[in-house]
Motif scaffolding. Structure first.
Motif, mmCIF file in Angstrom:
data_model
loop_
_atom_site.group_PDB
_atom_site.id
_atom_site.type_symbol
_atom_site.label_atom_id
_atom_site.label_comp_id
_atom_site.label_asym_id
_atom_site.label_seq_id
_atom_site.Cartn_x
_atom_site.Cartn_y
_atom_site.Cartn_z
ATOM 1 N N GLN A 14 0.824 -1.215 0.000
ATOM 2 C CA GLN A 14 0.000 0.000 0.000
ATOM 3 C C GLN A 14 0.856 1.262 0.000
ATOM 4 O OE1 GLN A 14 -2.586 -0.590 3.411
ATOM 5 N NE2 GLN A 14 -4.247 -1.378 2.138
ATOM 6 N N LEU B 157 2.170 1.590 -3.477
ATOM 7 C CA LEU B 157 1.096 2.031 -4.367
ATOM 8 C C LEU B 157 0.790 3.513 -4.183
ATOM 9 C CD1 LEU B 157 -1.484 -0.912 -4.215
ATOM 10 C CD2 LEU B 157 -0.238 -0.118 -6.219
ATOM 11 N N SER B 158 0.818 3.964 -2.943
ATOM 12 C CA SER B 158 0.533 5.371 -2.665
ATOM 13 C C SER B 158 1.543 6.280 -3.364
ATOM 14 C CB SER B 158 0.564 5.614 -1.157
ATOM 15 O OG SER B 158 0.305 6.963 -0.866
ATOM 16 N N LYS B 159 2.802 5.884 -3.324
ATOM 17 C CA LYS B 159 3.839 6.681 -3.986
ATOM 18 C C LYS B 159 3.654 6.655 -5.506
ATOM 19 C CE LYS B 159 7.321 5.969 -0.374
ATOM 20 N NZ LYS B 159 8.633 5.361 -0.044
ATOM 21 N N LEU B 160 3.329 5.463 -6.035
ATOM 22 C CA LEU B 160 3.123 5.341 -7.481
ATOM 23 C C LEU B 160 1.882 6.113 -7.935
ATOM 24 C CD1 LEU B 160 3.950 1.552 -7.990
ATOM 25 C CD2 LEU B 160 5.294 3.498 -8.804
ATOM 26 N N GLN B 161 0.819 6.095 -7.099
ATOM 27 C CA GLN B 161 -0.400 6.824 -7.455
ATOM 28 C C GLN B 161 -0.157 8.325 -7.476
ATOM 29 O OE1 GLN B 161 -3.079 5.293 -4.510
ATOM 30 N NE2 GLN B 161 -3.772 3.573 -5.781
ATOM 31 N N ASP B 162 0.655 8.807 -6.542
ATOM 32 C CA ASP B 162 0.995 10.232 -6.529
ATOM 33 C C ASP B 162 1.759 10.606 -7.800
ATOM 34 O OD1 ASP B 162 -0.193 10.652 -4.110
ATOM 35 O OD2 ASP B 162 1.642 10.473 -2.934
ATOM 36 N N GLU B 163 2.694 9.731 -8.186
ATOM 37 C CA GLU B 163 3.477 9.993 -9.397
ATOM 38 C C GLU B 163 2.588 9.904 -10.631
ATOM 39 O OE1 GLU B 163 6.764 11.029 -11.612
ATOM 40 O OE2 GLU B 163 6.459 11.045 -9.434
ATOM 41 N N GLU B 164 1.693 8.909 -10.651
ATOM 42 C CA GLU B 164 0.770 8.766 -11.778
ATOM 43 C C GLU B 164 -0.107 10.006 -11.920
ATOM 44 O OE1 GLU B 164 -2.756 5.697 -13.259
ATOM 45 O OE2 GLU B 164 -2.631 6.366 -11.189
ATOM 46 N N ARG B 165 -0.599 10.518 -10.802
ATOM 47 C CA ARG B 165 -1.482 11.685 -10.821
ATOM 48 C C ARG B 165 -0.766 12.910 -11.402
ATOM 49 N NH1 ARG B 165 -2.356 11.657 -5.892
ATOM 50 N NH2 ARG B 165 -3.965 10.041 -5.964
ATOM 51 N N ARG C 121 -0.289 12.330 -15.181
ATOM 52 C CA ARG C 121 -1.591 12.435 -15.856
ATOM 53 C C ARG C 121 -2.020 13.893 -15.985
ATOM 54 N NH1 ARG C 121 -6.967 12.547 -14.585
ATOM 55 N NH2 ARG C 121 -8.363 11.246 -15.859
#
Length: 284
Positions: free
Chosen positions: A212, A215-223, A226
């Motif tokens: 988790q 994932l949180s770090k990857l989601q921040d980077e993805e955002r 994007r």
């Protein structure tokens, strides 16, 4: 208001699933050792019944005998009717012994522990809530709490209406009822969580927390990436290097509570059966 319902029948069990009974008041007030408000809420939504146990069966067997003795003691007939509150439809009370003409209401307990406490003139908090609920439903200022065991002399304690307590009880039951109607669970108590200590659980939980965090770090980077591509698209449909940016316009959601024609319409009959999902959260 007396209901044309007989206790321990299918109609009575069906009624209890859609109402709040006196025996549930202590649960809702957080006084029960055996059930939490959440467990009661879940039980009513899933329409499941609490399995009977030895103590419950013994109580059912002894209660009519105790009522007969009380009839002899007070020299009056006593019934076991079901009542509903005249102003609060979801409040009911399945009475153990009642004479409406004389205004005599008696709650019967046949357990050895309650009998032992009654010898000390003690009424457990859970049963006190039950008595206050009954007096509110029936509209009495006084009732009796009676404990009896086979071979023993019964013990009777007078219980008086406690208006301040009843106000708190009514607030708690109203909040619980609204939770039922709105499909919102009551606040979970510590007893609603089973403590898991196995090595398998600990290892799995540790791995999940690590994943988790990644994932949180990857989601921040993805955002961030994007948002940067959307900015570069500048309100256009764009494609390049394996990525398409497509502008999508969707209809707004219908606000059903704002439709005048639906006011007063019971939409629950169109609702699907309850479904169960699980939410995993990190303990702080």
């Amino acid at each position: 208001m007396r209901l044309n319902i007989i206790q321990d029948t299918e109609a009575w069990y069906a009624l209890k699933q859609n109402k709040i009974g006196a025996s549930e008041s202590g649960v809702i007030m957080g006084l029960s050792r055996y059930q939490t408000p959440f467990q009661l809420w879940e039980q009513k939504l899933t329409r499941t019944l609490i399995p009977s146990n030895k103590a419950m069966e013994e109580g059912k067997r002894l209660e009519p005998l105790a009522r007969m003795r009380l009839e002899e003691k007070f020299r009056m007939p006593l019934e076991a009717p079901v009542y509903q509150h005249v102003r609060i439809p979801y409040m009911i009370a399945s009475l153990d012994a009642y004479n409406a003409k004389e205004g005599v209401l008696i709650e019967i307990k046949c357990g050895s522990k309650s009998y032992s406490l009654a010898q000390q003139q003690i009424i457990p908090d859970y049963y006190f809530a039950q008595c206050q609920h009954q007096m509110e439903v029936v509209g009495l200022d006084k009732m009796k709490y009676h404990c009896w065991l086979e071979g023993e002399e019964g013990i009777t304690i007078d219980v008086y209406r406690d208006s301040a307590y009843i106000n708190r009880l009514l607030d708690a039951e109203k909040e619980f009822w609204e939770c039922l109607q709105n499909f919102v669970p009551p606040k979970l108590a510590d007893k609603d969580y089973e403590q898991m200590t196995s090595t398998e659980w600990k290892d799995c939980a540790k791995d999940l927390l690590q994943v988790q965090e990644q994932l949180s770090k990857l989601q921040d980077e993805e955002r961030k990436l994007r948002d940067d591509l959307i900015r570069q698209a500048n309100n256009r449909n764009c494609e390049g290097a394996g990525i398409k940016v497509t502008k999508v316009i969707s209809k707004g959601h219908v606000q059903y509570n704002q439709i005048p024609e639906l006011k007063g319409v019971d939409l629950d009959k169109f609702r699907k059966e309850p479904s169960t999902t699980y939410r995993l959260t990190k303990v702080k």
